[in-house]
Design a protein around this motif. Sequence first.
Motif, PDB file in Angstrom:
ATOM      1  N   VAL A 124     -18.439   3.787  -9.512  1.00 10.37           N
ATOM      2  CA  VAL A 124     -17.555   2.827 -10.179  1.00 10.37           C
ATOM      3  C   VAL A 124     -16.096   3.238 -10.007  1.00 10.37           C
ATOM      4  N   GLU A 125     -15.812   4.527 -10.103  1.00 17.06           N
ATOM      5  CA  GLU A 125     -14.439   4.992  -9.891  1.00 17.06           C
ATOM      6  C   GLU A 125     -13.990   4.714  -8.452  1.00 17.06           C
ATOM      7  N   ALA A 126     -14.889   4.927  -7.491  1.00 18.16           N
ATOM      8  CA  ALA A 126     -14.555   4.650  -6.092  1.00 18.16           C
ATOM      9  C   ALA A 126     -14.346   3.155  -5.877  1.00 18.16           C
ATOM     10  N   LYS A 127     -15.201   2.335  -6.489  1.00 16.25           N
ATOM     11  CA  LYS A 127     -15.051   0.887  -6.360  1.00 16.25           C
ATOM     12  C   LYS A 127     -13.715   0.423  -6.934  1.00 16.25           C
ATOM     13  N   ALA A 128     -13.301   1.009  -8.047  1.00 15.38           N
ATOM     14  CA  ALA A 128     -12.013   0.632  -8.648  1.00 15.38           C
ATOM     15  C   ALA A 128     -10.867   0.965  -7.693  1.00 15.38           C
ATOM     16  N   SER A 129     -10.943   2.126  -7.065  1.00 11.09           N
ATOM     17  CA  SER A 129      -9.908   2.531  -6.116  1.00 11.09           C
ATOM     18  C   SER A 129      -9.893   1.598  -4.908  1.00 11.09           C
ATOM     19  N   LEU A 130     -11.059   1.282  -4.382  1.00 10.05           N
ATOM     20  CA  LEU A 130     -11.154   0.368  -3.248  1.00 10.05           C
ATOM     21  C   LEU A 130     -10.731  -1.043  -3.637  1.00 10.05           C
ATOM     22  N   TYR A 131     -11.054  -1.460  -4.850  1.00 13.61           N
ATOM     23  CA  TYR A 131     -10.659  -2.782  -5.326  1.00 13.61           C
ATOM     24  C   TYR A 131      -9.132  -2.919  -5.309  1.00 13.61           C
ATOM     25  N   ARG A 132      -8.442  -1.871  -5.745  1.00 12.60           N
ATOM     26  CA  ARG A 132      -6.981  -1.929  -5.754  1.00 12.60           C
ATOM     27  C   ARG A 132      -6.431  -2.085  -4.334  1.00 12.60           C
ATOM     28  N   VAL A 133      -7.044  -1.403  -3.359  1.00 14.45           N
ATOM     29  CA  VAL A 133      -6.597  -1.524  -1.970  1.00 14.45           C
ATOM     30  C   VAL A 133      -6.887  -2.929  -1.434  1.00 14.45           C
ATOM     31  N   VAL A 134      -8.094  -3.419  -1.666  1.00 16.56           N
ATOM     32  CA  VAL A 134      -8.436  -4.773  -1.214  1.00 16.56           C
ATOM     33  C   VAL A 134      -7.494  -5.795  -1.836  1.00 16.56           C
ATOM     34  N   ASN A 135      -7.193  -5.608  -3.093  1.00 18.00           N
ATOM     35  CA  ASN A 135      -6.302  -6.523  -3.798  1.00 18.00           C
ATOM     36  C   ASN A 135      -4.909  -6.527  -3.150  1.00 18.00           C
ATOM     37  N   LYS A 136      -4.412  -5.361  -2.806  1.00 11.58           N
ATOM     38  CA  LYS A 136      -3.098  -5.283  -2.170  1.00 11.58           C
ATOM     39  C   LYS A 136      -3.131  -5.880  -0.763  1.00 11.58           C
ATOM     40  N   LEU A 183       0.843  -1.190   0.000  1.00  9.94           N
ATOM     41  CA  LEU A 183       0.000   0.000   0.000  1.00  9.94           C
ATOM     42  C   LEU A 183       0.879   1.241   0.000  1.00  9.94           C
ATOM     43  N   THR A 184       0.397   2.265  -0.677  1.00  8.62           N
ATOM     44  CA  THR A 184       1.145   3.513  -0.753  1.00  8.62           C
ATOM     45  C   THR A 184       0.242   4.676  -0.348  1.00  8.62           C
ATOM     46  N   VAL A 185       0.846   5.808  -0.149  1.00  9.11           N
ATOM     47  CA  VAL A 185       0.089   7.023   0.123  1.00  9.11           C
ATOM     48  C   VAL A 185      -0.840   7.310  -1.053  1.00  9.11           C
ATOM     49  N   ALA A 186      -0.390   7.031  -2.255  1.00  5.17           N
ATOM     50  CA  ALA A 186      -1.225   7.262  -3.439  1.00  5.17           C
ATOM     51  C   ALA A 186      -2.506   6.423  -3.391  1.00  5.17           C
ATOM     52  N   ASP A 187      -2.412   5.211  -2.837  1.00  2.82           N
ATOM     53  CA  ASP A 187      -3.611   4.383  -2.688  1.00  2.82           C
ATOM     54  C   ASP A 187      -4.614   5.065  -1.761  1.00  2.82           C
ATOM     55  N   ALA A 188      -4.134   5.542  -0.637  1.00  2.00           N
ATOM     56  CA  ALA A 188      -5.012   6.220   0.327  1.00  2.00           C
ATOM     57  C   ALA A 188      -5.598   7.494  -0.271  1.00  2.00           C
ATOM     58  N   GLN A 189      -4.778   8.242  -0.997  1.00  2.00           N
ATOM     59  CA  GLN A 189      -5.255   9.470  -1.625  1.00  2.00           C
ATOM     60  C   GLN A 189      -6.332   9.171  -2.665  1.00  2.00           C
ATOM     61  N   SER A 190      -6.126   8.116  -3.424  1.00  2.00           N
ATOM     62  CA  SER A 190      -7.099   7.728  -4.438  1.00  2.00           C
ATOM     63  C   SER A 190      -8.436   7.348  -3.809  1.00  2.00           C
ATOM     64  N   VAL A 191      -8.399   6.551  -2.734  1.00  2.00           N
ATOM     65  CA  VAL A 191      -9.633   6.167  -2.040  1.00  2.00           C
ATOM     66  C   VAL A 191     -10.330   7.413  -1.488  1.00  2.00           C
ATOM     67  N   ALA A 192      -9.573   8.288  -0.853  1.00  2.00           N
ATOM     68  CA  ALA A 192     -10.156   9.503  -0.282  1.00  2.00           C
ATOM     69  C   ALA A 192     -10.793  10.366  -1.362  1.00  2.00           C
ATOM     70  N   LYS A 193     -10.082  10.558  -2.454  1.00  2.00           N
ATOM     71  CA  LYS A 193     -10.593  11.393  -3.540  1.00  2.00           C
ATOM     72  C   LYS A 193     -11.852  10.800  -4.154  1.00  2.00           C
ATOM     73  N   GLU A 194     -11.788   9.530  -4.514  1.00  2.00           N
ATOM     74  CA  GLU A 194     -12.905   8.916  -5.224  1.00  2.00           C
ATOM     75  C   GLU A 194     -14.144   8.760  -4.349  1.00  2.00           C
ATOM     76  N   THR A 195     -13.969   8.350  -3.104  1.00  2.00           N
ATOM     77  CA  THR A 195     -15.137   8.199  -2.236  1.00  2.00           C
ATOM     78  C   THR A 195     -15.724   9.552  -1.855  1.00  2.00           C
ATOM     79  N   SER A 196     -14.862  10.566  -1.684  1.00  2.00           N
ATOM     80  CA  SER A 196     -15.390  11.895  -1.359  1.00  2.00           C
ATOM     81  C   SER A 196     -16.161  12.476  -2.537  1.00  2.00           C
ATOM     82  N   GLU A 197     -15.768  12.139  -3.751  1.00  2.00           N
ATOM     83  CA  GLU A 197     -16.524  12.602  -4.922  1.00  2.00           C
ATOM     84  C   GLU A 197     -17.926  11.995  -4.942  1.00  2.00           C
ATOM     85  N   VAL A 198     -18.043  10.730  -4.516  1.00  2.00           N
ATOM     86  CA  VAL A 198     -19.369  10.101  -4.428  1.00  2.00           C
ATOM     87  C   VAL A 198     -20.215  10.845  -3.395  1.00  2.00           C
TER      88      VAL A 198
END
Length: 164
Positions: free
Chosen positions: A146-158, A104-119
């Motif tokens: 869908v964008e948020a799910k993709a971001s969360l999917y990457r985190v779950v995968n890692k 996991l990276t900071v970019a992963d956390a930033q992506s989740v925060a950005k995408e879920t906050s947009e929802v």
Amino acid sequence: MADADDIRAIPRLTTDAERRHLKGLTRTVLAGVNGGDAFSPVTRVEKAVLSKYGSISFPDHFIPLDVAVELDRFADAPTLIGGAAAMLGYRLVPTGDADDAHQLTVADAQSVAKETSEVVTLLLTLLASGKKLDAADRQSVMKEVVEAKASLYRVVNKLSGGAA
């Protein structure tokens, strides 16, 4: 000579529910990439045909495998191929260096925060407007989800070591 409807009488190995699920996944991923307008220029299929792939009104029109791979790449998440794998009792595992691929990276956390906050922001804006959601509103929300799910999917995968 048999008529065209005879083909439907042949027993199939997928259930009606599985085929509806595939249609729904297709519809969801297409909505998440701004629909056929955005995706059709980067694939071999025109917008009208892409729409049929996600519509239950066209029960015998399914997205071809190569187009499904392209759509998953375009959406940056293996939603369609992963859904098909799950129907067969499998799960996708990413290739590559296991140590690097699953960190996991900071970019992963930033992506989740950005995408879920947009929802959340879009939902609050639409609900605060007091108007009934129309098709365009629902499509906008679906795209963000869908964008948020993709971001969360990457985190779950890692987190699962690629076993998601």
